[in-house]
Design a protein around this motif. Structure first.
Motif, PDB file in Angstrom:
ATOM      1  N   LYS A   1       7.500   8.762   2.714  1.00 17.66           N
ATOM      2  CA  LYS A   1       6.903   8.571   2.763  1.00 17.66           C
ATOM      3  C   LYS A   1       4.976   8.653   2.934  1.00 17.66           C
ATOM      4  CE  LYS A   1      10.399  10.295   6.897  1.00 17.66           C
ATOM      5  NZ  LYS A   1      10.786   8.628   7.020  1.00 17.66           N
ATOM      6  N   ALA A   2       5.073   8.885   2.055  1.00 16.98           N
ATOM      7  CA  ALA A   2       3.679   8.670   1.953  1.00 16.98           C
ATOM      8  C   ALA A   2       3.157   7.894   1.199  1.00 16.98           C
ATOM      9  CB  ALA A   2       3.127   9.862   0.323  1.00 16.98           C
ATOM     10  N   ASP A   3       1.624   7.618   1.350  1.00 14.31           N
ATOM     11  CA  ASP A   3       1.043   6.194   0.999  1.00 14.31           C
ATOM     12  C   ASP A   3       0.560   6.311   0.292  1.00 14.31           C
ATOM     13  OD1 ASP A   3      -1.051   3.892   1.810  1.00 14.31           O
ATOM     14  OD2 ASP A   3      -1.653   4.263   2.767  1.00 14.31           O
ATOM     15  N   LEU A   4       0.787   5.345  -0.977  1.00 17.21           N
ATOM     16  CA  LEU A   4       0.522   4.971  -2.498  1.00 17.21           C
ATOM     17  C   LEU A   4      -0.342   4.373  -2.097  1.00 17.21           C
ATOM     18  CD1 LEU A   4       4.562   4.952  -3.944  1.00 17.21           C
ATOM     19  CD2 LEU A   4       2.724   6.959  -3.053  1.00 17.21           C
ATOM     20  N   THR A   5      -0.973   3.214  -1.422  1.00 15.63           N
ATOM     21  CA  THR A   5      -2.304   2.607  -1.952  1.00 15.63           C
ATOM     22  C   THR A   5      -3.646   3.646  -2.631  1.00 15.63           C
ATOM     23  OG1 THR A   5      -2.386   1.934   0.152  1.00 15.63           O
ATOM     24  CG2 THR A   5      -4.322   1.106  -0.705  1.00 15.63           C
ATOM     25  N   LYS A   6      -3.739   4.750  -2.449  1.00 13.77           N
ATOM     26  CA  LYS A   6      -4.733   5.833  -3.289  1.00 13.77           C
ATOM     27  C   LYS A   6      -4.676   4.887  -4.377  1.00 13.77           C
ATOM     28  CE  LYS A   6      -7.186   7.587   0.363  1.00 13.77           C
ATOM     29  NZ  LYS A   6      -7.819   8.751   1.495  1.00 13.77           N
ATOM     30  N   LEU A   7      -2.843   5.625  -4.851  1.00 12.76           N
ATOM     31  CA  LEU A   7      -2.667   5.643  -5.285  1.00 12.76           C
ATOM     32  C   LEU A   7      -2.496   4.932  -6.972  1.00 12.76           C
ATOM     33  CD1 LEU A   7      -1.037   7.138  -8.137  1.00 12.76           C
ATOM     34  CD2 LEU A   7       1.459   6.907  -7.209  1.00 12.76           C
ATOM     35  N   GLY A   8      -2.198   3.670  -6.503  1.00 12.31           N
ATOM     36  CA  GLY A   8      -2.291   2.636  -7.088  1.00 12.31           C
ATOM     37  C   GLY A   8      -3.532   1.428  -7.416  1.00 12.31           C
ATOM     38  N   THR A   9      -4.929   2.782  -6.262  1.00 11.51           N
ATOM     39  CA  THR A   9      -6.189   1.979  -6.959  1.00 11.51           C
ATOM     40  C   THR A   9      -5.984   3.018  -8.180  1.00 11.51           C
ATOM     41  OG1 THR A   9      -6.603   0.803  -4.211  1.00 11.51           O
ATOM     42  CG2 THR A   9      -8.670   2.082  -6.419  1.00 11.51           C
ATOM     43  N   ILE A  10      -6.319   3.669  -8.111  1.00 12.81           N
ATOM     44  CA  ILE A  10      -6.467   5.215  -9.159  1.00 12.81           C
ATOM     45  C   ILE A  10      -5.517   4.365 -10.740  1.00 12.81           C
ATOM     46  CG2 ILE A  10      -6.444   7.425  -9.715  1.00 12.81           C
ATOM     47  CD1 ILE A  10      -6.766   7.880  -7.060  1.00 12.81           C
TER      48      ILE A  10
END
Length: 236
Positions: A135-144
């Motif tokens: 349920k966590a948004d992984l957008t920031k993880l993807g950018t990193i």
């Protein structure tokens, strides 16, 4: 009645998402099959070795540039080109990758390659489940992770000319696995999010299934290469 209809609608959307995901992973699986068949043929026939020797010391750089060109063309023109043309471009990329992968047979024994592939498949499957269920948004993880990938590529390219990368190969492989771990989970979540965004546009979903398959294919083969590097026993 309204709640019942909403539940049925959500259930139907869930089934459609399942079909969309199955189509995506089927295309990805087809790409992996093309790569494996081409790699096996080129290795068994000796075609890859003869071709690489004839092209000289810059043969790998030449193939990498071709692959980058296909990636750029695929990413920029996916939604503008005909679906069949996009599939052909995807197949071409998988075939080129198979050609370069055929040289793995000269560096690793068959048992090690199959074992690394099995480990990658299990690990990739686990990351797929995380991407679908978290349920966590992984957008920031993807950018990193994408930023980390660019930095890693630059380091490796510079290292080819100025560093002895063999001394750092295990460290670089470990970092790469961490990067593609995050990218795989992110790409799977993006697959799901894009489905809900374009759920009423069948043509867009068809193109998105192909594009997601391409991204996940890249994630898989990069995980496989790095896991093979760590687990592999090099032939003398």
């Amino acid at each position: 009645m309204f709640e019942q209809n909403s539940a049925i609608q959500n259930q139907n959307q869930g089934l459609s998402l399942q079909k969309h995901a199955m189509k995506t992973f089927s295309i990805m699986g087809l790409g992996l099959l093309i790569t494996a068949v081409i790699a096996f043929f080129c290795y068994e026939s000796g075609f890859a070795l003869r071709a690489l020797l004839s092209m000289g010391s810059f043969s790998y750089l030449f193939l990498i540039l071709i692959e980058f060109g296909v990636v750029i063309a695929f990413s920029k023109n996916l939604y503008n080109m005909n679906y069949t043309s996009a599939m052909v471009l995807f197949a071409v990329y998988c075939a080129i990758t198979g050609f370069t992968f055929s040289t793995l047979g000269y560096a690793y024994d068959a048992g090690t390659i199959f074992f690394a592939f099995g480990v990658t498949a299990v690990y990739f499957g686990s990351l797929t489940m995380i991407g679908f269920t978290t349920k966590a948004d992984l957008t920031k993880l993807g950018t990193i992770c994408f930023t980390g990938l660019i930095v890693l590529i630059l380091v490796e390219v510079i290292g080819i000319f100025f560093l002895d990368l063999d001394r750092y190969i295990m460290m670089l492989s470990g970092i790469s696995i961490l990067i593609f771990t995050g990218l795989t989970a992110y790409d799977v979540q993006k697959l799901k999010n894009n489905y809900y965004r374009y759920v009423g546009d069948g043509e867009m979903l068809k193109h998105l299934a192909l594009y997601s398959a391409f991204e996940l294919y890249l994630d898989f083969i990069n995980l496989f290469l790095r896991i093979l590097t760590i687990l592999g026993n090099r032939n003398d």
